[in-house]
Motif scaffolding. Structure first.
Motif, mmCIF file in Angstrom:
data_model
loop_
_atom_site.group_PDB
_atom_site.id
_atom_site.type_symbol
_atom_site.label_atom_id
_atom_site.label_comp_id
_atom_site.label_asym_id
_atom_site.label_seq_id
_atom_site.Cartn_x
_atom_site.Cartn_y
_atom_site.Cartn_z
ATOM 1 N N ALA A 104 -7.170 -3.622 -2.499
ATOM 2 C CA ALA A 104 -7.589 -2.865 -3.689
ATOM 3 C C ALA A 104 -7.328 -3.670 -4.957
ATOM 4 O O ALA A 104 -8.158 -3.678 -5.875
ATOM 5 N N LEU A 105 -6.187 -4.357 -5.022
ATOM 6 C CA LEU A 105 -5.889 -5.167 -6.209
ATOM 7 C C LEU A 105 -6.962 -6.224 -6.418
ATOM 8 O O LEU A 105 -7.438 -6.429 -7.540
ATOM 9 N N LEU A 106 -7.350 -6.889 -5.341
ATOM 10 C CA LEU A 106 -8.364 -7.937 -5.466
ATOM 11 C C LEU A 106 -9.708 -7.345 -5.859
ATOM 12 O O LEU A 106 -10.369 -7.845 -6.766
ATOM 13 N N SER A 107 -10.093 -6.249 -5.194
ATOM 14 C CA SER A 107 -11.413 -5.678 -5.491
ATOM 15 C C SER A 107 -11.449 -5.023 -6.864
ATOM 16 O O SER A 107 -12.510 -4.908 -7.471
ATOM 17 N N ASP A 108 -10.284 -4.612 -7.390
ATOM 18 C CA ASP A 108 -10.239 -3.964 -8.713
ATOM 19 C C ASP A 108 -9.895 -4.940 -9.840
ATOM 20 O O ASP A 108 -9.570 -4.523 -10.949
ATOM 21 N N GLY A 109 -9.940 -6.230 -9.554
ATOM 22 C CA GLY A 109 -9.859 -7.225 -10.630
ATOM 23 C C GLY A 109 -8.470 -7.611 -11.090
ATOM 24 O O GLY A 109 -8.290 -8.019 -12.239
ATOM 25 N N ALA A 110 -7.472 -7.525 -10.221
ATOM 26 C CA ALA A 110 -6.103 -7.851 -10.636
ATOM 27 C C ALA A 110 -5.824 -9.347 -10.666
ATOM 28 O O ALA A 110 -4.875 -9.784 -11.320
ATOM 29 N N LEU A 111 -6.641 -10.124 -9.982
ATOM 30 C CA LEU A 111 -6.298 -11.542 -9.812
ATOM 31 C C LEU A 111 -6.210 -12.292 -11.136
ATOM 32 O O LEU A 111 -5.218 -12.986 -11.392
ATOM 33 N N GLN A 112 -7.221 -12.153 -12.016
ATOM 34 C CA GLN A 112 -7.194 -12.881 -13.295
ATOM 35 C C GLN A 112 -5.977 -12.527 -14.150
ATOM 36 O O GLN A 112 -5.273 -13.418 -14.589
ATOM 37 N N PRO A 113 -5.715 -11.219 -14.382
ATOM 38 C CA PRO A 113 -4.542 -10.899 -15.205
ATOM 39 C C PRO A 113 -3.239 -11.389 -14.588
ATOM 40 O O PRO A 113 -2.323 -11.808 -15.312
ATOM 41 N N ILE A 114 -3.145 -11.384 -13.258
ATOM 42 C CA ILE A 114 -1.916 -11.878 -12.606
ATOM 43 C C ILE A 114 -1.781 -13.386 -12.846
ATOM 44 O O ILE A 114 -0.714 -13.870 -13.232
ATOM 45 N N ALA B 157 2.578 3.155 -1.716
ATOM 46 C CA ALA B 157 1.305 2.496 -2.036
ATOM 47 C C ALA B 157 0.114 3.440 -1.924
ATOM 48 O O ALA B 157 -0.776 3.430 -2.780
ATOM 49 N N LYS B 158 0.105 4.275 -0.903
ATOM 50 C CA LYS B 158 -1.043 5.171 -0.681
ATOM 51 C C LYS B 158 -1.222 6.124 -1.865
ATOM 52 O O LYS B 158 -2.335 6.339 -2.341
ATOM 53 N N ALA B 159 -0.110 6.673 -2.361
ATOM 54 C CA ALA B 159 -0.167 7.594 -3.506
ATOM 55 C C ALA B 159 -0.681 6.871 -4.750
ATOM 56 O O ALA B 159 -1.470 7.430 -5.514
ATOM 57 N N PHE B 160 -0.232 5.632 -4.963
ATOM 58 C CA PHE B 160 -0.671 4.870 -6.131
ATOM 59 C C PHE B 160 -2.173 4.621 -6.081
ATOM 60 O O PHE B 160 -2.871 4.751 -7.085
ATOM 61 N N LEU B 161 -2.685 4.280 -4.899
ATOM 62 C CA LEU B 161 -4.124 4.037 -4.757
ATOM 63 C C LEU B 161 -4.908 5.327 -4.939
ATOM 64 O O LEU B 161 -5.912 5.359 -5.660
ATOM 65 N N ALA B 162 -4.460 6.389 -4.291
ATOM 66 C CA ALA B 162 -5.193 7.663 -4.329
ATOM 67 C C ALA B 162 -5.306 8.186 -5.757
ATOM 68 O O ALA B 162 -6.339 8.742 -6.142
ATOM 69 N N ALA B 163 -4.260 8.004 -6.552
ATOM 70 C CA ALA B 163 -4.241 8.534 -7.918
ATOM 71 C C ALA B 163 -4.858 7.567 -8.929
ATOM 72 O O ALA B 163 -5.063 7.925 -10.083
#
Length: 123
Positions: free
Chosen positions: A109-119, A66-72
């Motif tokens: 990060a998912l919530l703050s980056d707007g993943a909720l609507q598409p999910i 997870a850390k690598a995915f967020l960092a990149a």
């Protein structure tokens, strides 16, 4: 270049095809395929992104990734792929995000980056 992009599509699809067979997955992970394919989530060509997300889903991600995915910033591509035209690509993106979501910082990060609507639109 267009030719380079086309070659990348073919290579990404080939690696994805290899990743469909269980015995190949450990070899691909050991060879460093996961970060290389995750990097392709940021590629300009949608076909490359689609092959990459299916490969990443096949290889399986763990909480430790997870850390690598967020960092990149790879999670941002996964979020946008939730709205892809292909149900298979949507499902692969959702599977990868789901596996990484056991990590609290990743969920935040998912919530703050707007993943909720598409999910929610996939339900």
């Amino acid at each position: 270049s267009a030719g380079g992009a086309e070659a990348t599509v073919h290579v990404a699809r080939a690696v994805t095809s290899l990743s469909r067979a269980e015995p190949n997955r450990d070899a691909l992970r050991d060879a460093g395929a996961l970060p290389r394919m995750a990097e392709l989530l940021l590629h300009d060509e949608e076909a490359v992104q689609q092959a990459a997300v299916q490969c990443v889903a096949n290889l399986g991600v763990e909480a430790s990734d997870a850390k690598a995915f967020l960092a990149a910033g790879w999670h941002l591509s996964l979020i946008s792929l939730l709205s892809a035209s292909s149900a298979e690509v949507q499902g692969a993106a959702a599977a990868v995000l789901g596996n990484l979501s056991s990590v609290p910082e990743f969920r935040d990060a998912l919530l703050s980056d707007g993943a909720l609507q598409p999910i929610l639109q996939l339900l």
